[in-house]
Design a protein around this motif. Sequence first.
Motif, PDB file in Angstrom:
ATOM      1  N   ILE A 106       0.817  -1.133   0.015  1.00  0.00           N
ATOM      2  CA  ILE A 106       0.074  -0.037   0.005  1.00  0.00           C
ATOM      3  C   ILE A 106       0.994   1.107   0.211  1.00  0.00           C
ATOM      4  CG2 ILE A 106      -1.945   1.356   1.221  1.00  0.00           C
ATOM      5  CD1 ILE A 106      -2.779  -1.569   0.385  1.00  0.00           C
ATOM      6  N   ALA A 107       0.571   2.088  -0.823  1.00  0.00           N
ATOM      7  CA  ALA A 107       1.454   3.349  -0.896  1.00  0.00           C
ATOM      8  C   ALA A 107       0.856   4.363  -0.106  1.00  0.00           C
ATOM      9  CB  ALA A 107       1.454   3.947  -2.350  1.00  0.00           C
ATOM     10  N   ILE A 108       1.793   4.999   0.718  1.00  0.00           N
ATOM     11  CA  ILE A 108       1.278   6.155   1.657  1.00  0.00           C
ATOM     12  C   ILE A 108       1.540   7.457   0.716  1.00  0.00           C
ATOM     13  CG2 ILE A 108       1.331   7.429   3.700  1.00  0.00           C
ATOM     14  CD1 ILE A 108       2.150   4.659   5.023  1.00  0.00           C
ATOM     15  N   VAL A 154       5.754   3.230   1.661  1.00  0.00           N
ATOM     16  CA  VAL A 154       5.117   1.864   1.104  1.00  0.00           C
ATOM     17  C   VAL A 154       5.224   1.155   2.199  1.00  0.00           C
ATOM     18  CG1 VAL A 154       4.811  -0.138  -0.410  1.00  0.00           C
ATOM     19  CG2 VAL A 154       5.656   1.891  -1.597  1.00  0.00           C
ATOM     20  N   ILE A 155       3.797   0.471   2.415  1.00  0.00           N
ATOM     21  CA  ILE A 155       3.840  -0.396   3.529  1.00  0.00           C
ATOM     22  C   ILE A 155       3.000  -1.683   3.247  1.00  0.00           C
ATOM     23  CG2 ILE A 155       1.602   0.557   4.373  1.00  0.00           C
ATOM     24  CD1 ILE A 155       2.272   0.084   7.189  1.00  0.00           C
ATOM     25  N   THR A 165      -1.800   8.815   9.126  1.00  0.00           N
ATOM     26  CA  THR A 165      -1.948   7.566   8.777  1.00  0.00           C
ATOM     27  C   THR A 165      -2.088   6.635  10.026  1.00  0.00           C
ATOM     28  OG1 THR A 165      -0.959   7.998   6.488  1.00  0.00           O
ATOM     29  CG2 THR A 165      -1.141   5.795   7.137  1.00  0.00           C
ATOM     30  N   VAL A 166      -3.285   5.838   9.857  1.00  0.00           N
ATOM     31  CA  VAL A 166      -3.359   4.881  10.867  1.00  0.00           C
ATOM     32  C   VAL A 166      -3.386   3.352  10.514  1.00  0.00           C
ATOM     33  CG1 VAL A 166      -4.973   3.982  12.785  1.00  0.00           C
ATOM     34  CG2 VAL A 166      -4.441   6.640  12.447  1.00  0.00           C
ATOM     35  N   LYS A 193       9.822   3.396  12.973  1.00  0.00           N
ATOM     36  CA  LYS A 193      11.091   3.660  12.201  1.00  0.00           C
ATOM     37  C   LYS A 193      11.052   4.078  10.906  1.00  0.00           C
ATOM     38  CE  LYS A 193      13.153   1.647  15.550  1.00  0.00           C
ATOM     39  NZ  LYS A 193      14.028   2.663  16.844  1.00  0.00           N
ATOM     40  N   MET A 194      10.102   4.849  10.474  1.00  0.00           N
ATOM     41  CA  MET A 194       9.897   5.516   9.384  1.00  0.00           C
ATOM     42  C   MET A 194      10.773   6.591   9.259  1.00  0.00           C
ATOM     43  SD  MET A 194       7.225   3.795   7.600  1.00  0.00           S
ATOM     44  CE  MET A 194       6.984   5.295   6.486  1.00  0.00           C
TER      45      MET A 194
END
Length: 325
Positions: free
Chosen positions: A206-208, A221-222, A266-267, A321-322
């Motif tokens: 999923i792109a943020i 991306v997550i 974002t959650v 850790k983003m």
Amino acid sequence: MSKTSIEWLPDSSLQRCRASGATMGTRWSAQFHVPPTRHLAAVVDQLGAAVGAVDAEMSNWRTDSDISRLNHAEPGQWVSVSANLAAVLTRAIAIGRETHNAFNIGVGALVCAWGFGPAGGEQDPPAETTSRPCLPIDAVLEVDARNCRARRHVAVSLDLCGIAKGFGVDELARVLDRHGIGSWLVGIDGEMRARGRKPDGAAWAIAIEAPSFECREAMSVIELGDGAIATSGDYRHWRDVNGERISHTMDPRSGTPLLNGIASATVVAPTCTDADAYATALMVLGLTDGLALARQQGLNVLLVGREGGSIRSSGTGCFDKMPGE
């Protein structure tokens, strides 16, 4: 009208189905993997019907919706509502309490006054002297979920834009779960929920989105397994008022649009209903108080703030850790 495409996966007994359709002023989408014997037309029809029902129950843009009927009822009068709406109102009250009024669905009058409601943005913004805090939602709204009814104790205008899309995503998920489909990704606009993994074992990526006013681009991306993700930001829906960008997100504690330096929240949560509502609340709380609440509640949160011409991000949980913290 739903759109559907089906393709065979190489070296697999599964086929990939992509479906989408219009809802809530935007589009829903679903991607899932099923054996070829599955009745895909029935699945896609039920997906469209599920989000259509949410729109009919929770849209302020529809005068015949359950939420509009509740908004127009006399204070103190019980109004019959769907089980879905009763559940959403109940959860909204709970999250309102948890976030100390940062999430409050009683902002409907504010949303309309600042030009983000059904009437659009033609009217002049209200004078600062007319701004006042919204009453806590648990003080003005009562829900009898067992009997599917609700009533307002004062003439507050309810607005579900901060939670209804998330619930709609959860409804898409429930349709696919009922059909025993174990690998899927569903979404409405930027709110997404996933189950399982792709047939090749890869997670759903999923792109943020970066909080840019000029263009749409990914910031990171997550990988999402069994869970949901939602982002609220100041860059998607805004108005220019006297040369200043005004966010569509209202601060119920002050009765004004947000001007707290936060660009997006974002959650990641088990349900998209919660992810959607908490993202809205964290936008209101801002970077410092938002991170404090996220840690207190054990939430997975990425907050992005604006500092001059740059952005700074801070995270909790899976976002700890983003880059940029």
